[in-house]
Design an enzyme around this catalytic site. Structure first.
Site, PDB file in Angstrom:
ATOM      1  N   GLY A  94      61.779  40.165  38.556  1.00 12.24           N
ATOM      2  CA  GLY A  94      61.671  38.820  37.981  1.00 12.24           C
ATOM      3  C   GLY A  94      60.251  38.489  37.551  1.00 12.24           C
ATOM      4  O   GLY A  94      60.030  37.797  36.544  1.00 12.24           O
ATOM      5  N   HIS A 107      77.788  43.822  47.205  1.00 12.06           N
ATOM      6  CA  HIS A 107      77.314  44.054  45.833  1.00 12.06           C
ATOM      7  C   HIS A 107      76.523  45.345  45.775  1.00 12.06           C
ATOM      8  O   HIS A 107      75.740  45.564  44.871  1.00 12.06           O
ATOM      9  CB  HIS A 107      76.417  42.918  45.363  1.00 12.06           C
ATOM     10  CG  HIS A 107      77.020  41.589  45.572  1.00 12.06           C
ATOM     11  ND1 HIS A 107      76.768  40.832  46.693  1.00 12.06           N
ATOM     12  CD2 HIS A 107      77.899  40.890  44.831  1.00 12.06           C
ATOM     13  CE1 HIS A 107      77.463  39.712  46.609  1.00 12.06           C
ATOM     14  NE2 HIS A 107      78.163  39.724  45.498  1.00 12.06           N
ATOM     15  N   ARG A 152      67.691  38.796  47.134  1.00 11.71           N
ATOM     16  CA  ARG A 152      68.543  39.903  47.535  1.00 11.71           C
ATOM     17  C   ARG A 152      67.761  41.084  48.061  1.00 11.71           C
ATOM     18  O   ARG A 152      68.287  41.895  48.809  1.00 11.71           O
ATOM     19  CB  ARG A 152      69.243  40.415  46.269  1.00 11.71           C
ATOM     20  CG  ARG A 152      70.624  39.939  46.114  1.00 11.71           C
ATOM     21  CD  ARG A 152      71.204  40.739  44.954  1.00 11.71           C
ATOM     22  NE  ARG A 152      71.873  39.869  44.018  1.00 11.71           N
ATOM     23  CZ  ARG A 152      72.972  39.205  44.301  1.00 11.71           C
ATOM     24  NH1 ARG A 152      73.517  39.298  45.489  1.00 11.71           N
ATOM     25  NH2 ARG A 152      73.530  38.436  43.409  1.00 11.71           N
TER      26      ARG A 152
HETATM   27  P1  ADP Z   1      70.006  38.119  41.662  1.00  7.51           P
HETATM   28  O1  ADP Z   1      68.968  38.307  42.710  1.00  7.51           O
HETATM   29  O2  ADP Z   1      70.873  36.916  41.912  1.00  7.51           O
HETATM   30  O3  ADP Z   1      70.756  39.378  41.384  1.00  7.51           O
HETATM   31  P2  ADP Z   1      68.367  38.655  39.327  1.00  7.51           P
HETATM   32  O4  ADP Z   1      68.543  40.097  39.637  1.00  7.51           O
HETATM   33  O5  ADP Z   1      68.638  38.256  37.927  1.00  7.51           O
HETATM   34  O6  ADP Z   1      69.203  37.735  40.321  1.00  7.51           O
HETATM   35  O7  ADP Z   1      66.876  38.240  39.623  1.00  7.51           O
HETATM   36  C1  ADP Z   1      66.139  38.772  40.678  1.00  7.51           C
HETATM   37  C2  ADP Z   1      64.761  38.138  40.653  1.00  7.51           C
HETATM   38  O8  ADP Z   1      64.861  36.767  40.982  1.00  7.51           O
HETATM   39  C3  ADP Z   1      63.819  38.711  41.670  1.00  7.51           C
HETATM   40  O9  ADP Z   1      63.175  39.856  41.165  1.00  7.51           O
HETATM   41  C4  ADP Z   1      62.826  37.579  41.875  1.00  7.51           C
HETATM   42  O10 ADP Z   1      61.768  37.607  40.939  1.00  7.51           O
HETATM   43  C5  ADP Z   1      63.641  36.355  41.570  1.00  7.51           C
HETATM   44  N1  ADP Z   1      63.943  35.606  42.791  1.00  7.51           N
HETATM   45  C6  ADP Z   1      64.840  35.877  43.732  1.00  7.51           C
HETATM   46  N2  ADP Z   1      64.826  34.914  44.682  1.00  7.51           N
HETATM   47  C7  ADP Z   1      63.875  34.018  44.316  1.00  7.51           C
HETATM   48  C8  ADP Z   1      63.369  32.794  44.853  1.00  7.51           C
HETATM   49  N3  ADP Z   1      63.854  32.298  45.978  1.00  7.51           N
HETATM   50  N4  ADP Z   1      62.388  32.154  44.198  1.00  7.51           N
HETATM   51  C9  ADP Z   1      61.891  32.665  43.044  1.00  7.51           C
HETATM   52  N5  ADP Z   1      62.328  33.802  42.489  1.00  7.51           N
HETATM   53  C10 ADP Z   1      63.309  34.457  43.107  1.00  7.51           C
HETATM   54 MG    MG Z   2      69.813  41.087  40.752  1.00  6.71          MG
END
Ligand code: ADP
Ligand code: MG
Length: 592
Positions: A555, A217, A540
């Site tokens: 997040g 990705h 990630r």
């Molecule tokens: P992805 O990581 O699947 O691409 P998003 O980009 O929408 O999803 O969201 C990323 C956010 O998710 C991160 O900035 C963090 O705040 C939150 N996040 C990732 N892993 C966790 C976790 N295990 N527990 C809580 N929040 C998490």
């Molecule tokens: Mg993301």
């Protein structure tokens, strides 16, 4: 770059429609993805795979006889939602339990685990093996943290062959785990992929350079070099993999293995063959016996130019299972005895019911729906910023994921309120819609947040500050239970926990909801900003921890923005001033 699409946001759905239209002999569509369209014997373990779309033939293309029974198909590069996984698993289940396997990514783990919990609660036995083949994504000591790439195929195939052979759920899990332990991959990339409608590639590699160990990705690589010759690339890939033999194998000499040279989307088959020519020679020099070599596209990343090599080290049982026939839209081996088409109609989609609610709760439902709308509006206003923050160490989709989720939540909340739902149901429906449409880690967690608050508040009482604080506390517990992140891991938890703590303290000391919320939103905003100084330990961004120093967690930042926006709405709708004026504390509902 990708050129053909209608509405970029409809791309994944339209792709699945066309894929099913072209492959009805193998698959039929169910909510959340596809299942086999052929008859599966009762009692057979159902192998359910899945992940984001954009990796064809993974995952829908691998559903059919001898391989998966169903695939949950998320949005582009976004994990399928909990509901999608659950729905596909329910449609695929034939009474023998459900075996889940998918690449190890945080969002997928959250959603598949949550679906697994729900299925177990329905009495369906489940087991899971996440694929962790990419040796560049974590050290051998932290092997469980490695992500899954083209090695998915070996684990899926072994699990499915075992299921077809009549293994029970525990035995399917055992051989799948063995297959995963004996599957190792390593990859490189030359250019990034461009998602439909995007102006820029998701990531880029400088002209003439090659990213070593880059994720599918676009998660940053571990090294960068000049683009080598085909032979030099073969030497790099083979050398790295032969340097990390699976447990129990002391020397490659005399071992049997299946090599998979995978193209990620924009590398030609001809180029792959030139590389494979040298891989085959090197494997022969190492003394291994090569069986059933695969050269082609097994797990792609849109139009990314890159390639990975997977070595799957066989033992007798794995060899026997590997040797069974497969017939799916994208992958065929040997000749299967064709099963009859399954005439049963697709499982009926559940229309989420609206439970009875008290008049007080119904009167507040529009306020809850407006709060969700405020969340959607603030996300819309910050969508690019959130994407940029996520690009620094993640995959750049936080803005669009949050936007998709919040918009769907807004529509679902409004619909539920119009249908006479109470506050709790409005929020629960909003949460389900959010996680269903957003995909990704944050989508699943926002689903948990809204659903937890909704379930805690319920449809009987009109919640006061203390009731809302209890809902938010349940949401914080739900998020840490599912996501396993703690304060300090640089995730949304770093904003959510202080938000919850402050809300509870303020509510307990007698503040109105608007006042308590305002204080809590300030705490969340401070805490989100402070995440800039943290190193990510979850999600990630973890493999690229240093890159994110100085940047707040996306997040956490989006959570603080939403908390602030809802705070402003509450202040307006209750007439509470932002100063410490405790006289204006109506929890009444005269305005809506
Ligand atoms: P992805 O990581 O699947 O691409 P998003 O980009 O929408 O999803 O969201 C990323 C956010 O998710 C991160 O900035 C963090 O705040 C939150 N996040 C990732 N892993 C966790 C976790 N295990 N527990 C809580 N929040 C998490
Ligand atoms: Mg993301």
């Amino acid at each position: 770059m990708t050129r053909l699409w209608n509405e970029p946001s409809a791309f994944a759905d339209e792709m699945i429609d066309g894929f099913v239209a072209a492959n009805g002999r193998y698959v039929r569509r169910v909510p959340g993805g596809v299942v086999r369209s052929t008859v599966v014997p009762d009692g057979q373990v159902a192998v359910v795979i899945g992940g984001g779309s954009g990796h064809y033939p993974a995952f829908g293309g691998l559903v059919g006889q001898g391989l998966a029974h169903g695939a949950a198909m998320g949005n582009l590069f976004a994990s399928p939602s909990t509901q999608q996984v659950q729905s596909v698993a329910n449609a695929a289940h034939r009474g023998g339990g459900v075996f889940f396997s998918y690449g190890n990514y945080a969002g997928d783990v959250l959603n598949f685990d949550a679906a697994q919990d729900r299925l177990r609660a329905e009495g369906i036995a489940c087991a899971t093996v996440t694929v962790t083949d990419d040796i560049s994504s974590a050290s051998i000591e932290e092997r469980h943290k490695r992500r899954g790439i083209a090695g998915d195929l070996t684990v899926f195939r072994i699990a499915a062959a075992a299921a077809e052979a009549g293994y029970d759920l525990g035995e399917v899990e055992r051989v799948a785990r063995l297959a995963n332990d004996r599957t190792r991959s390593f990859g490189v990339a030359f250019t990034g992929c461009t998602l439909p409608g995007a102006e820029q590639p998701l990531f880029s590699v400088p002209e003439g350079r090659m990213a070593v160990g880059l994720g599918i990705h676009g998660e940053p690589g571990i090294d960068e070099t000049d683009v080598p010759t085909a032979d030099e690339l073969a030497e790099l890939l083979t050398g790295r993999l032969l340097a990390e033999l699976p447990d129990g194998i002391d020397s490659a000499d005399g071992q049997k293995l299946v090599p998979i040279l995978n193209g990620l989307g924009a590398v030609k088959y001809e180029e792959l063959f030139v590389v494979y020519r040298r891989v085959a020679a090197l494997l022969q020099e190492a003394g291994v016996e090569v069986l059933d070599p695969h050269v082609g596209e097994y797990c792609t990343s849109f139009d990314m130019a890159g390639t990975s090599l997977t070595l799957f080290w066989l033992d007798d049982e794995l060899e026997r299972l590997w040797d069974t026939p497969v017939d799916t839209p994208a992958y065929r081996r040997g000749s299967v005895v064709a099963a009859a088409q399954d005439e049963r109609a697709a499982s009926v989609e559940d229309t989420a019911a609206i439970p009875a609610a008290s008049a007080e709760s119904r009167a507040l439902a529009p306020v809850a729906a407006r709060a969700v709308a405020a969340a959607s509006e603030i996300v819309d206003a910050h969508v690019d910023e959130l994407g940029r923050l996520d690009q620094i160490a993640g995959d750049g989709d936080h803005g669009i994921g949050m936007q998709r989720g919040a918009r769907a939540a807004r529509a679902a909340a409004q619909r539920a309120a119009e249908l006479g739902a109470g506050v709790g149901t409005v929020l629960a429906h909003a949460g389900d819609a959010w996680s269903d449409r957003a995909g990704g880690t944050s989508g699943a967690l926002w689903g948990v947040i809204l659903r937890s608050i909704g379930e805690t508040i319920g449809d009987d009482d009109a919640p006061d500050a203390i009731g809302v604080a209890a809902g938010v506390a349940a949401a914080a517990r739900g998020v840490t239970d599912y996501g396993k992140a703690e304060v300090g891991d640089k995730t949304m938890v770093d904003a959510l926990v202080p938000f919850s703590t402050e809300l509870t303290i303020a509510a307990d000391s007698g503040a109105s909801l608007a006042h308590a919320w305002a204080a809590a939103a300030e705490a969340a905003t401070r805490a989100a900003a402070a995440t800039a100084e943290l190193l990510p330990r979850m999600g990630r961004a973890r493999p690229h921890a240093e890159k994110s120093l100085g940047t707040p967690d996306p997040g956490a930042h989006s959570l603080a923005l939403i908390a602030t926006a809802i705070g402003e709405l509450l202040a307006e709708s209750t007439g509470a001033p932002d100063a410490a004026d405790a006289s204006a504390t109506p929890e009444s509902t005269e305005r809506n």
